[in-house]
Design an enzyme around this catalytic site. Structure first.
Site, PDB file in Angstrom:
ATOM      1  N   LYS A 159       0.884  -1.183   0.000  1.00  0.00           N
ATOM      2  CA  LYS A 159       0.000   0.000   0.000  1.00  0.00           C
ATOM      3  C   LYS A 159       0.916   1.225   0.000  1.00  0.00           C
ATOM      4  O   LYS A 159       1.209   1.812   1.040  1.00  0.00           O
ATOM      5  CB  LYS A 159      -0.900  -0.053   1.246  1.00  0.00           C
TER       6      LYS A 159
HETATM    7  N1  PPE Z   1      -7.960  -1.977  -2.732  1.00  0.00           N
HETATM    8  C1  PPE Z   1      -7.447  -0.740  -2.682  1.00  0.00           C
HETATM    9  C2  PPE Z   1      -6.822  -0.171  -3.889  1.00  0.00           C
HETATM   10  C3  PPE Z   1      -7.538  -0.013  -1.486  1.00  0.00           C
HETATM   11  O1  PPE Z   1      -7.017   1.207  -1.432  1.00  0.00           O
HETATM   12  C4  PPE Z   1      -8.159  -0.583  -0.361  1.00  0.00           C
HETATM   13  C5  PPE Z   1      -8.259   0.186   0.915  1.00  0.00           C
HETATM   14  C6  PPE Z   1      -8.677  -1.898  -0.475  1.00  0.00           C
HETATM   15  C7  PPE Z   1      -8.551  -2.569  -1.675  1.00  0.00           C
HETATM   16  C8  PPE Z   1      -9.289  -2.610   0.695  1.00  0.00           C
HETATM   17  O2  PPE Z   1      -8.334  -2.955   1.644  1.00  0.00           O
HETATM   18  P1  PPE Z   1      -8.717  -3.109   3.180  1.00  0.00           P
HETATM   19  O3  PPE Z   1      -8.976  -1.739   3.707  1.00  0.00           O
HETATM   20  O4  PPE Z   1      -7.534  -3.742   3.785  1.00  0.00           O
HETATM   21  O5  PPE Z   1      -9.923  -3.977   3.264  1.00  0.00           O
HETATM   22  N2  PPE Z   1      -8.512   1.564   0.711  1.00  0.00           N
HETATM   23  C9  PPE Z   1      -8.379   2.520   1.795  1.00  0.00           C
HETATM   24  C10 PPE Z   1      -8.880   3.892   1.405  1.00  0.00           C
HETATM   25  C11 PPE Z   1      -8.085   4.554   0.371  1.00  0.00           C
HETATM   26  C12 PPE Z   1      -8.240   6.034   0.472  1.00  0.00           C
HETATM   27  O6  PPE Z   1      -7.465   6.625   1.212  1.00  0.00           O
HETATM   28  O7  PPE Z   1      -9.148   6.586  -0.164  1.00  0.00           O
HETATM   29  C13 PPE Z   1      -9.194   2.099   3.011  1.00  0.00           C
HETATM   30  O8  PPE Z   1     -10.274   1.517   2.844  1.00  0.00           O
HETATM   31  O9  PPE Z   1      -8.767   2.420   4.120  1.00  0.00           O
END
Ligand code: PPE
Length: 306
Positions: A159
């Site tokens: 990330k």
């Molecule tokens: N894909 C991407 C590209 C992504 O950025 C996130 C989180 C996810 C999948 C889901 O990952 P998880 O949070 O571990 O389930 N995206 C973040 C927000 C991005 C932003 O700042 O806008 C988040 O959900 O915190």
């Protein structure tokens, strides 16, 4: 738009400092080259006070993201756990979003960032529904013209700040065309994910989601949904999905820390299923909410009370 309301304190390199004092110099590698990694974590109000959801798993991904980019985080897992708890506690936050970020700076320019300083900051603030009303009504999506960065060009499971230029192109294109969110394909043309969410398809009572090699971020909410669905007896497949799999789905939904569980009701002008949030999506949305708020005993170990 997601404006932030300033809070009292930000954690920076081991100390809580005033929000307004958390600044960096314009000559910082992260500004010029995107040299940073970050996390997005949520804390929820529970009957026993605020608790952070899957904190350790998020921080594990944080350390992994930093590793490939040689961003040396000079804090241990336990120190960062304490720091996250402190930021929520000292800002008197309940439902909130926590953003740890590690970034390179110092008097270094050019691509060899090995001698840069590394700082770690943790910010927290209340962040409402990431996709607004779509949480309830469902999201209208557009397939992006921009493909996800391929896994052979960047460590896509990291990330990393710079990676998000790719996601911004998709998000802004979708919004400017009147949609709520983008769906990105991978370099092969298979479905990858939303601009800030992983994606699931429900078909004939079974769940399907793109595999890690489809250029997705290994989402922690994605993993949570896989566990919850399996425990409830659903069959779940991690496999390549085509756009037709989306168009023909009974239900589609997004998962993410910020987006939580958000139904998708339209893709490229084509209605998904009945064109409204489906029963399995609604069940997962409700169950997820109960899990993060500590209502379901079985998953209480995912919570870190602040
Ligand atoms: N894909 C991407 C590209 C992504 O950025 C996130 C989180 C996810 C999948 C889901 O990952 P998880 O949070 O571990 O389930 N995206 C973040 C927000 C991005 C932003 O700042 O806008 C988040 O959900 O915190």
């Amino acid at each position: 738009m997601s404006g932030i309301r300033p809070q009292k304190y930000i954690w920076l390199d081991g100390e809580l400092i005033n929000w307004d004092e958390a600044k960096i110099h314009i000559v910082s590698h992260v500004i010029h080259y995107g040299t940073g990694v970050f996390e997005g974590i949520r804390a929820y109000e529970t009957t026993k006070g605020p608790a952070i959801f899957r904190l350790r798993d998020h921080l594990r991904r944080f350390f992994n993201s930093a590793k490939v980019y040689r961003i040396n985080i000079n804090y241990s897992m336990e120190e960062l756990i304490e720091a996250c708890k402190k930021v929520v506690r000292e800002n008197n936050l309940g439902d909130s979003y926590i953003r740890p970020i590690a970034f390179k700076h110092g008097l270094i320019m050019g691509l060899d960032s090995r001698e840069c300083k590394v700082s770690v900051a943790i910010i927290a603030w209340p962040w409402g529904r990431y996709l607004g009303e779509a949480y309830y009504k469902g999201c209208r999506c557009k397939t992006s013209s921009w493909r996800r960065l391929p896994p052979y060009s960047v460590p896509i499971a990291a990330k990393a700040c710079g990676h998000y230029l790719n996601n911004q192109l998709a998000k802004i294109e979708a919004l400017e065309n009147g949609y709520d969110e983008a769906i990105m394909l991978d370099h092969r043309g298979f479905v990858s994910e939303g601009s800030g969410e992983n994606i699931f398809v429900v078909k004939d009572g079974k769940l399907h989601t793109p595999p890690l090699f489809a250029s997705i971020l290994p989402g922690i909410t994605r993993d949570t949904v896989i566990v919850l669905a399996k425990d409830a007896g659903y069959e779940i497949y991690e496999r390549d999905l085509t756009l037709t799999d989306l168009y023909h789905a009974d239900e589609v939904f997004f998962t993410g820390t910020a987006a939580e569980i958000t139904p998708v009701v339209e893709v490229d002008g084509i209605k998904i299923g009945m064109g409204k949030p489906g029963p399995i999506t609604k069940w997962i949305q409700k169950t997820y909410e109960n899990v993060v708020r500590g209502v379901i005993e079985k998953y209480r170990s995912w919570l870190t009370f602040v």
